[in-house]
Design an enzyme around this catalytic site. Structure first.
Site, PDB file in Angstrom:
ATOM      1  CD  GLU A 271      -2.872  -1.236   2.374  1.00  0.00           C
ATOM      2  OE1 GLU A 271      -2.739  -0.404   3.285  1.00  0.00           O
ATOM      3  OE2 GLU A 271      -3.777  -2.082   2.358  1.00  0.00           O
TER       4      GLU A 271
ATOM      5  CD  GLU B  18      -4.610  -7.889   1.455  1.00  0.00           C
ATOM      6  OE1 GLU B  18      -5.531  -7.219   1.978  1.00  0.00           O
ATOM      7  OE2 GLU B  18      -3.419  -7.618   1.627  1.00  0.00           O
TER       8      GLU B  18
HETATM    9  C1  XIL Z   1      -6.235  -6.616   8.210  1.00  0.00           C
HETATM   10  C2  XIL Z   1      -6.536  -7.813   9.102  1.00  0.00           C
HETATM   11  O1  XIL Z   1      -7.431  -8.682   8.427  1.00  0.00           O
HETATM   12  C3  XIL Z   1      -7.109  -7.353  10.411  1.00  0.00           C
HETATM   13  O2  XIL Z   1      -7.232  -8.452  11.317  1.00  0.00           O
HETATM   14  C4  XIL Z   1      -6.233  -6.278  11.048  1.00  0.00           C
HETATM   15  O3  XIL Z   1      -6.862  -5.764  12.188  1.00  0.00           O
HETATM   16  C5  XIL Z   1      -5.949  -5.149  10.068  1.00  0.00           C
HETATM   17  O4  XIL Z   1      -5.413  -5.686   8.872  1.00  0.00           O
HETATM   18  N1  XIL Z   1      -5.064  -4.820   3.576  1.00  0.00           N
HETATM   19  C6  XIL Z   1      -4.001  -5.587   4.033  1.00  0.00           C
HETATM   20  C7  XIL Z   1      -4.196  -6.507   5.180  1.00  0.00           C
HETATM   21  O5  XIL Z   1      -2.935  -5.610   3.394  1.00  0.00           O
HETATM   22  O6  XIL Z   1      -3.033  -6.669   5.939  1.00  0.00           O
HETATM   23  C8  XIL Z   1      -5.336  -6.053   6.062  1.00  0.00           C
HETATM   24  O7  XIL Z   1      -5.563  -7.051   7.059  1.00  0.00           O
HETATM   25  C9  XIL Z   1      -6.592  -5.819   5.228  1.00  0.00           C
HETATM   26  C10 XIL Z   1      -6.347  -4.714   4.216  1.00  0.00           C
END
Ligand code: XIL
Length: 373
Positions: free
Chosen positions: A147, A254
């Site tokens: 990101e 994701e």
């Molecule tokens: C999220 C997790 O799922 C949560 O448990 C945590 O509180 C915050 O992070 N983008 C990403 C992930 O790259 O690491 C994130 O994961 C979701 C958004």
């Protein structure tokens, strides 16, 4: 959350996603901290049987592995790699560098002064060496930088303490360090909404500049946090085409398809009953029509991925089942979302069967082409 739900079908009675995708690309999932501490046997069982790649939901982020300078904590990360090896899944590392879930000490210099560029680079190298080095040869793919692109029009990179401390080359530096730590690992730039026109061009600019400079980067990760309330298919197709044309692999890292309304106000769930129901409509169950709509949407995404099969390295779902999706608490706390392939009891949803059917149809097309040749 109880872990004693009993699925109506045993896992053995359901076709294994991993087998259905064996001649395509791995379909992965995440392992939560609860799974990696041994507290969620249902998710562990589903993950092992159905998914061909495991990413740590939180356990490999900087705050989890190096909470204090040189104070490493690898218990959960080790467990992920062991589970991946036991289940025959690819272990994926997430993430070496991010502006979130990273302890402040990385950016603190002497006597409360901001960290210098040299010290920030030294800490970056120390972290990447320790983490990627520990799992050399075992973690096959790393989200190196997560990101980094800005959401704001006209702004290239997002504000980040790494950007402040080092400058724009922090991204290239991280990839070089990761490559030194494990020369065989597939190195990924990972981000959200980079399929949208607003971020796609900036992403292309970043990727091209890295490639032109000879930086070891092998893939781009489209996070894929999608929603039934908005169609992202055309954007995803344009992005796949653009990223693949750079010669990079594309990972969907994701994926989830949330079903809840997005026109809420404020970050917390409303206490007014009518408001609460409007923004959190599926507390009891996901209605069949919404489940079917979501399933069709999943199918269309996978059909798209198959059209780009030569360029797709992996598709990972951000959660094993609906009960443990981050979307139950984001961007509004305490809602009941249903974004994944398995429901809260661990039963496969319409979306699961749609994805299986898309894979079977692809296998059939391939064997026809093969037989005709
Ligand atoms: C999220 C997790 O799922 C949560 O448990 C945590 O509180 C915050 O992070 N983008 C990403 C992930 O790259 O690491 C994130 O994961 C979701 C958004």
């Amino acid at each position: 959350m109880p872990t004693s739900f009993s699925p109506t079908l045993t896992q053995e009675e359901v076709l294994s996603l991993k087998e259905v995708f064996s001649s395509h690309f791995p379909v992965g999932t995440i392992l939560s901290r609860a799974v990696l501490r041994g507290h969620d046997p249902l998710s562990e069982e589903i993950a092992c049987r159905h998914f061909g790649a495991f990413t740590a939901e939180n356990s490999m982020k900087p705050e989890a592995v190096q909470p204090g300078v040189g104070a490493f904590n690898f218990a959960e990360a080790d467990r992920l790699v062991e589970l991946a090896e036991r289940c025959g899944a690819v272990a994926v590392g997430h993430t070496l560098l991010w502006h979130q879930q990273t302890p402040k000490w990385f950016f603190e210099g002497e006597n409360g002064a901001p960290v210098t560029r040299d010290l920030a680079l030294e800490r970056m190298r120390g972290h990447i060496n320790a983490v990627a080095g520990r799992y050399k040869g075992r973690i096959k793919e790393w989200d190196v930088v997560n990101e980094a692109i800005s959401d704001v029009e006209g702004v290239f990179l997002r504000p980040s303490p790494w950007l402040d401390a080092i400058g724009e080359d922090y991204i290239a530096q991280a990839f070089r360090m990761a490559h030194e730590a494990d020369p065989n690992a597939i190195l990924i730039y990972n981000d959200y909404n980079i399929e949208t026109p607003a971020k796609r061009d900036k992403t292309l600019r970043l990727l091209k500049s890295l490639l032109d400079a000879g930086v070891p980067i092998h893939a781009v990760g489209i996070q894929g946090h999608w929603r039934t309330t908005y169609s992202s298919l055309a954007d995803a197709e344009a992005a796949l085409e653009a990223f693949a044309s750079l010669g990079l692999k594309v990972m969907i890292t994701e994926m989830d398809i949330g079903v809840l309304p997005t026109n809420y106000q404020g970050a917390e769930i409303s206490t007014r009953e009518d408001e609460g129901e409007r923004i959190n409509p599926y507390i009891e169950a996901l209605p069949d029509d919404v489940a079917q709509y979501q399933a069709d949407y999943y199918r269309e995404f996978f059909e798209l991925f198959f059209r780009f099969k030569a360029h797709i390295g992996r598709v990972t779902l951000w959660g094993v089942h609906d009960g443990f999706s981050w979307l139950n608490d984001f961007p509004v706390r305490g809602r009941t979302d249903h974004p994944l392939l398995f429901d809260r009891e661990g039963n496969p949803k319409a979306a699961f069967f749609a994805v299986v059917e898309a894979a079977q149809a692809q296998s059939a097309r391939e064997s026809e082409t093969h037989n005709a040749a």
